[in-house]
Design a protein around this motif. Structure first.
Motif, short mmCIF file in Angstrom:
data_model
loop_
_atom_site.label_atom_id
_atom_site.label_comp_id
_atom_site.label_asym_id
_atom_site.label_seq_id
_atom_site.Cartn_x
_atom_site.Cartn_y
_atom_site.Cartn_z
N GLY A 11 40.27 41.24 -22.24
CA GLY A 11 40.65 39.83 -22.33
C GLY A 11 40.61 39.38 -23.78
N ALA A 13 42.62 38.74 -26.11
CA ALA A 13 43.51 37.72 -26.67
C ALA A 13 43.17 36.31 -26.16
CB ALA A 13 44.97 38.06 -26.34
N MET A 16 37.78 33.20 -24.97
CA MET A 16 36.47 33.84 -25.11
C MET A 16 36.59 35.22 -25.74
SD MET A 16 33.84 32.10 -24.39
CE MET A 16 32.58 33.34 -24.10
N VAL A 36 41.49 45.16 -25.26
CA VAL A 36 42.49 45.27 -24.19
C VAL A 36 42.81 43.87 -23.70
CG1 VAL A 36 42.98 46.22 -21.88
CG2 VAL A 36 41.52 47.51 -23.46
N ASP A 37 44.09 43.57 -23.51
CA ASP A 37 44.46 42.32 -22.85
C ASP A 37 45.37 42.67 -21.67
OD1 ASP A 37 43.76 39.34 -23.46
OD2 ASP A 37 45.84 39.31 -22.78
N ALA A 38 46.07 41.67 -21.13
CA ALA A 38 46.78 41.87 -19.86
C ALA A 38 47.81 42.99 -19.91
CB ALA A 38 47.43 40.56 -19.45
N PHE A 56 35.92 39.35 -20.44
CA PHE A 56 36.23 37.92 -20.31
C PHE A 56 37.71 37.84 -19.97
CE2 PHE A 56 32.29 37.24 -22.69
CZ PHE A 56 31.76 36.15 -22.03
N THR A 57 38.04 38.18 -18.71
CA THR A 57 39.45 38.21 -18.30
C THR A 57 39.71 37.08 -17.30
OG1 THR A 57 38.91 39.88 -16.61
CG2 THR A 57 39.64 40.70 -18.76
N VAL A 58 40.14 37.41 -16.12
CA VAL A 58 40.42 36.40 -15.10
C VAL A 58 39.78 36.85 -13.78
CG1 VAL A 58 42.55 35.47 -16.13
CG2 VAL A 58 42.67 37.49 -14.67
N THR A 80 33.29 36.76 -16.98
CA THR A 80 34.36 36.18 -16.16
C THR A 80 33.78 35.61 -14.87
OG1 THR A 80 35.72 37.96 -17.03
CG2 THR A 80 36.66 36.64 -15.24
N ALA A 106 26.94 37.39 -15.96
CA ALA A 106 26.26 36.11 -16.22
C ALA A 106 27.27 34.97 -16.15
CB ALA A 106 25.59 36.12 -17.59
N PRO A 107 26.98 33.94 -15.36
CA PRO A 107 27.92 32.82 -15.26
C PRO A 107 28.01 32.03 -16.56
CG PRO A 107 25.91 32.35 -14.03
CD PRO A 107 25.82 33.78 -14.46
N ASN A 108 26.95 32.12 -17.38
CA ASN A 108 26.98 31.37 -18.64
C ASN A 108 26.07 32.08 -19.65
OD1 ASN A 108 26.82 29.28 -20.67
ND2 ASN A 108 27.60 27.89 -19.10
N PHE A 109 26.60 32.33 -20.86
CA PHE A 109 25.84 33.02 -21.90
C PHE A 109 25.25 32.07 -22.93
CE2 PHE A 109 28.30 36.66 -20.34
CZ PHE A 109 27.33 37.65 -20.32
N ASP A 142 39.63 27.81 -12.81
CA ASP A 142 38.88 27.75 -11.55
C ASP A 142 37.98 26.52 -11.48
OD1 ASP A 142 37.44 28.86 -13.70
OD2 ASP A 142 36.00 29.81 -12.36
N PHE A 223 28.31 30.69 -26.93
CA PHE A 223 28.08 31.77 -25.97
C PHE A 223 27.73 33.10 -26.65
CE2 PHE A 223 31.35 28.91 -24.06
CZ PHE A 223 30.59 28.41 -23.03
N1 LIG Z 1 29.96 33.49 -18.82
C1 LIG Z 1 30.25 32.64 -19.81
O1 LIG Z 1 29.37 32.28 -20.63
C2 LIG Z 1 31.63 32.13 -19.96
C3 LIG Z 1 32.57 32.50 -19.03
N2 LIG Z 1 33.86 32.10 -19.18
C4 LIG Z 1 34.79 32.65 -18.21
O2 LIG Z 1 35.50 33.70 -18.86
C5 LIG Z 1 36.81 33.82 -18.31
C6 LIG Z 1 37.84 33.76 -19.42
O3 LIG Z 1 37.85 32.47 -19.98
P1 LIG Z 1 38.84 32.10 -21.18
O4 LIG Z 1 38.65 33.07 -22.30
O5 LIG Z 1 38.69 30.66 -21.42
O6 LIG Z 1 40.27 32.39 -20.49
P2 LIG Z 1 41.64 32.80 -21.18
O7 LIG Z 1 42.70 32.52 -20.17
O8 LIG Z 1 41.75 32.18 -22.54
O9 LIG Z 1 41.50 34.39 -21.40
C7 LIG Z 1 41.64 35.34 -20.38
C8 LIG Z 1 42.35 36.54 -21.03
O10 LIG Z 1 42.32 37.63 -20.08
C9 LIG Z 1 43.58 38.28 -20.22
N3 LIG Z 1 43.82 39.13 -19.04
C10 LIG Z 1 44.38 38.82 -17.86
N4 LIG Z 1 44.45 39.90 -17.07
C11 LIG Z 1 43.91 40.93 -17.77
C12 LIG Z 1 43.69 42.31 -17.50
N5 LIG Z 1 44.07 42.87 -16.34
N6 LIG Z 1 43.10 43.08 -18.46
C13 LIG Z 1 42.72 42.55 -19.64
N7 LIG Z 1 42.92 41.23 -19.96
C14 LIG Z 1 43.50 40.45 -19.03
C15 LIG Z 1 44.58 37.15 -20.39
O11 LIG Z 1 45.83 37.59 -20.89
C16 LIG Z 1 43.82 36.26 -21.37
O12 LIG Z 1 44.09 36.63 -22.72
C17 LIG Z 1 36.92 32.71 -17.27
O13 LIG Z 1 36.60 33.23 -16.00
C18 LIG Z 1 35.87 31.72 -17.72
O14 LIG Z 1 35.41 30.91 -16.68
C19 LIG Z 1 34.25 31.30 -20.21
C20 LIG Z 1 33.35 30.87 -21.13
C21 LIG Z 1 31.96 31.26 -21.09
#
Ligand SMILES: NC(=O)C1=CN([C@@H]2O[C@H](COP(=O)(O)OP(=O)(O)OC[C@H]3O[C@@H](n4cnc5c(N)ncnc54)[C@H](O)[C@@H]3O)[C@@H](O)[C@H]2O)C=CC1
Ligand SMILES: O=C(O)C1=N[C@H](C(=O)O)C[C@H](O)C1
Length: 251
Positions: A11, A13, A16, A36-38, A56-58, A80, A106-109, A142, A223
């Motif tokens: 994730g 790109a 996070m 690695v990204d999508a 940090f993907t989806v 994620t 971890a839901p939040n770092f 989400d 984070f």
């Molecule tokens: N645990 C924590 O402390 C935190 C968790 N999050 C969670 O992290 C996740 C990502 O959040 P953001 O970065 O804001 O989202 P974002 O949408 O900016 O980034 C997600 C990235 O994953 C990529 N992606 C999609 N499918 C993929 C695959 N198969 N392989 C590799 N990469 C792929 C997308 O192209 C995108 O670049 C969400 O679930 C969010 O809730 C976000 C902030 C803090």
């Protein structure tokens, strides 16, 4: 200096992922070997010799990533959202066949968010009423947030352990959703607003008093200390760890 830990970021790109890439590059004891990204392929992680992957993907892909990495013997740090008891149980079972491999979800770092969750769980038994409000940027995919779900579940468990009755609520909803989501009997409200990053409020009420516990992440750098701590420790924690609180002596 001892050898640097070889790290991959999935994730990379994203909001996070890109922040994690910079944090790993800046850490003298870590070596970024793959991103690695999508449009990429997980095999790049193994080919680069990564010891730890950070996801940090989806929500739709994160569990599949974890199983593939565990099969390859790579430790995983997962931020994620989208995990539930069933998906966590599948990873726990998988890890039982892969001794030595560690996964930390971890839901939040953010350290303050982890403390807010711990404080809320500790306070929960002493209050008749409780509601959780999470507030995020409008590009979040989400709701409710993983953090809010985790917070509400921990509060509900603490209330149940203390033998508390259900949270009082005489309201009949005139419109579906008016009272938010019900997470184990705790109401959770989701706000999406341009300008926000990640915020949570836990409101605890008794007759004549209110305790508010609030955490704000104003920037995604908040984070990074938690992510880097997890990257450094996941290799010495075989099996599944859920929550950064286990690494902070708060569990
Ligand atoms: N645990 C924590 O402390 C935190 C968790 N999050 C969670 O992290 C996740 C990502 O959040 P953001 O970065 O804001 O989202 P974002 O949408 O900016 O980034 C997600 C990235 O994953 C990529 N992606 C999609 N499918 C993929 C695959 N198969 N392989 C590799 N990469 C792929 C997308 O192209 C995108 O670049 C969400 O679930 C969010 O809730 C976000 C902030 C803090
Ligand atoms: O999508 C986000 O931004 C965040 N997601 C996580 C969640 O759903 O709890 C963590 C943090 O709230 C930021």
């Amino acid at each position: 200096m001892s050898e640097r830990i070889r790290v991959a970021v999935l994730g990379a790109a994203g909001r996070m992922g890109a922040t994690v890439v910079r944090a790993v590059e800046d850490a003298p004891d870590l070596h970024l070997v793959a991103t690695v990204d999508a449009d990429g392929d997980l095999s790049a992680v193994v080919e680069a010799g990564a010891q730890v992957a950070v996801d940090f993907t989806v929500p739709a892909v994160t569990e599949g990533n974890v199983h593939a990495l565990v099969d390859a013997g790579v430790h995983v740090v997962v931020g994620t959202t989208g995990w539930d008891e069933e998906s966590l149980a599948r990873v726990r079972d998988h890890l039982a066949d892969r001794p030595g491999v560690g996964v930390l979800v971890a839901p939040n770092f953010a350290l303050g968010a982890v403390l807010a969750m711990a404080f809320a769980a500790k306070a929960a038994r002493w209050f008749e009423s409780v509601e959780v409000i999470e507030l995020h940027h409008p590009d979040k995919v989400d709701a409710p947030s993983g953090t809010a779900r985790h917070t509400a579940s921990a509060i509900a468990a603490a209330r149940a352990a203390a033998g508390l009755a259900a949270v009082p609520d005489a309201t009949t909803q005139a419109l579906d959703g008016a009272r938010g989501a019900d997470v184990d009997g705790v109401r959770v409200h989701s706000v999406r607003l341009r300008g926000l990053v990640a915020h949570e409020e836990i409101l605890l009420g008794n007759a004549g008093e209110q305790l508010t516990i609030r955490h704000d992440s104003f920037d995604r750098v908040s984070f990074m200390p938690g992510v880097l701590l997890a990257v450094r420790q996941v290799g010495s924690r075989p099996g599944l760890t859920v929550g950064l609180d286990h690494l902070l002596d708060l569990a």
